[in-house]
Design an enzyme around this catalytic site. Structure first.
Site, PDB file in Angstrom:
ATOM      1  N   HIS A   1      -8.568   9.719  77.121  1.00  0.00           N
ATOM      2  CA  HIS A   1      -7.602   9.763  76.018  1.00  0.00           C
ATOM      3  C   HIS A   1      -6.190   9.523  76.552  1.00  0.00           C
ATOM      4  CE1 HIS A   1      -5.363  11.332  72.586  1.00  0.00           C
ATOM      5  NE2 HIS A   1      -6.482  11.281  71.902  1.00  0.00           N
TER       6      HIS A   1
ATOM      7  N   ASP B   1       2.223   3.052  64.180  1.00  0.00           N
ATOM      8  CA  ASP B   1       1.191   3.715  64.986  1.00  0.00           C
ATOM      9  C   ASP B   1       0.155   4.267  64.017  1.00  0.00           C
ATOM     10  OD1 ASP B   1      -0.396   5.130  66.724  1.00  0.00           O
ATOM     11  OD2 ASP B   1       1.221   6.308  67.610  1.00  0.00           O
TER      12      ASP B   1
END
Length: 358
Positions: free
Chosen positions: A122, A181
């Site tokens: 991640h 985003d």
């Protein structure tokens, strides 16, 4: 006036707490600094699900063997405007920022550059990476695969793709880039965790039950991870596109073929940088036109006068200014999780006094 929404922590102390934990995990100081910077940037912009709230997940992944805090990151291929990085099963912030630096350097020379990353984990909020590129005068795109499937293909009953984020940023003459985003699911998994901590139901359309009907319970949604793609077929297609750029291109593990996560998650990322001067003759011309475009969008008559029209990035920048001034809110459940992680890692817990402040 300082908002009375709960305990607040100054950004500097927030970052120090992350550094204490990351260093206690034996992460090098250089890697800890980069990781804390990326996580802290997300918290300042209000992307709470991708900031310090990720440390419990990272702690669990280290314990499970899916990630290491002490990777040896390497550049596998370096071919002019294209490069490939191997993250050695570390967390994605450090190779992600390495990719940003490489892409920026090569875009300055060739006009465009692309860097892929494999064997990572991640990497936090995708927008942090492209914002860094835009602040250097470049257009940036970044995508990432995810360590486990969560999105259900439209019409299906089982997850096959991750929430696979897409981020895009473009430089502005005014210093605040256009910044998009987004997850390719209707809501990111982190949003489910925030709802779980707040003990509130999630909106219909975020997740499905095992039978394919809407799921409202965040606990069950996190257990089953059957997330709805954004806009149905469109979000499903975008998630698959991100998988191609992040995993197929880099050689990382393919999420639809993962099954149960193995010891190493092998997540892939992708970063592209483009110098607008190569198209327009100068960056200033591009930036001036971008500002004219975004000004026109903001001047759209609002349906609700109390809620003016914004463009991508505006909410994040407003939140960042607020939190730099007043501090970052610290949820009680997160504070307790961090206390437990700090104790296990033999790290100092610095937020105890902040629990009493408002």
């Amino acid at each position: 006036m300082r908002p009375e929404l709960g305990p607040y922590v100054a950004a500097a102390l927030w970052r120090r707490q992350m550094l204490e934990i990351l260093r206690a995990w034996r992460m090098s100081d250089a890697h800890a600094q980069v990781t804390a910077d990326v996580l802290g940037a997300a918290d300042l912009m209000g992307i709470d699900s991708h900031g310090m709230a990720l440390l419990p997940l990272y702690h669990q992944q280290i314990q499970d063997g899916g990630a290491t805090a002490t990777p040896i990151i390497s550049v596998v291929h370096d071919r002019a405007a294209v490069a490939l990085i191997d993250g050695d099963a570390g967390f994605g912030q450090v190779p992600g920022m390495m990719a940003v630096e490489l892409a920026a350097e090569r875009a300055e020379k060739f006009g465009i550059a692309a860097v892929a990353i494999r064997n990572s984990n991640h990497y936090g909020a995708a927008g942090v990476y492209v914002r860094r590129l835009a602040e250097q005068g470049l257009i940036g795109i970044s995508t990432s695969s995810v360590w486990r499937a969560a999105i259900v293909p439209t019409g299906g009953l089982e997850p096959r793709l991750g929430t696979n984020p897409i981020a895009f940023a473009a430089p502005s003459a005014r210093g605040k880039p256009f910044l998009l985003d987004m997850a390719t699911s209707t809501a990111a998994i982190g949003k489910l965790k925030l709802a779980q901590r707040a003990e509130t139901d999630i909106p219909e359309g975020w997740a499905l039950t095992r039978e394919g009907s809407p799921q409202r319970d965040p606990n069950l949604a996190l257990l089953d991870t059957l997330l709805v793609p954004l806009g149905g077929h469109k979000g499903y297609g975008l998630a698959a596109m991100v998988e191609v750029l992040s995993s197929v291109l880099s050689g990382a593990a393919l999420t639809p073929l993962r099954g149960k996560p193995g010891k190493r998650h092998d997540v892939g990322h992708f970063v592209l940088a483009l110098d607008p001067a190569m198209m327009r003759g100068s960056r200033a011309e591009f930036e001036a036109d971008l500002d004219r475009m975004t000004d026109a969008l903001r001047q759209t008559p609002p349906a609700n006068p109390a809620r003016p029209v914004m463009v991508a990035g505006d909410p994040e920048y407003a939140c960042e200014a607020e939190r730099l001034s007043h501090g970052i809110p610290l949820p009680a459940k997160l504070a307790e999780q961090l206390r437990g992680i700090a104790e296990q890692a033999n790290a100092a817990f610095l937020l105890k006094e902040e629990r009493a402040s408002t």
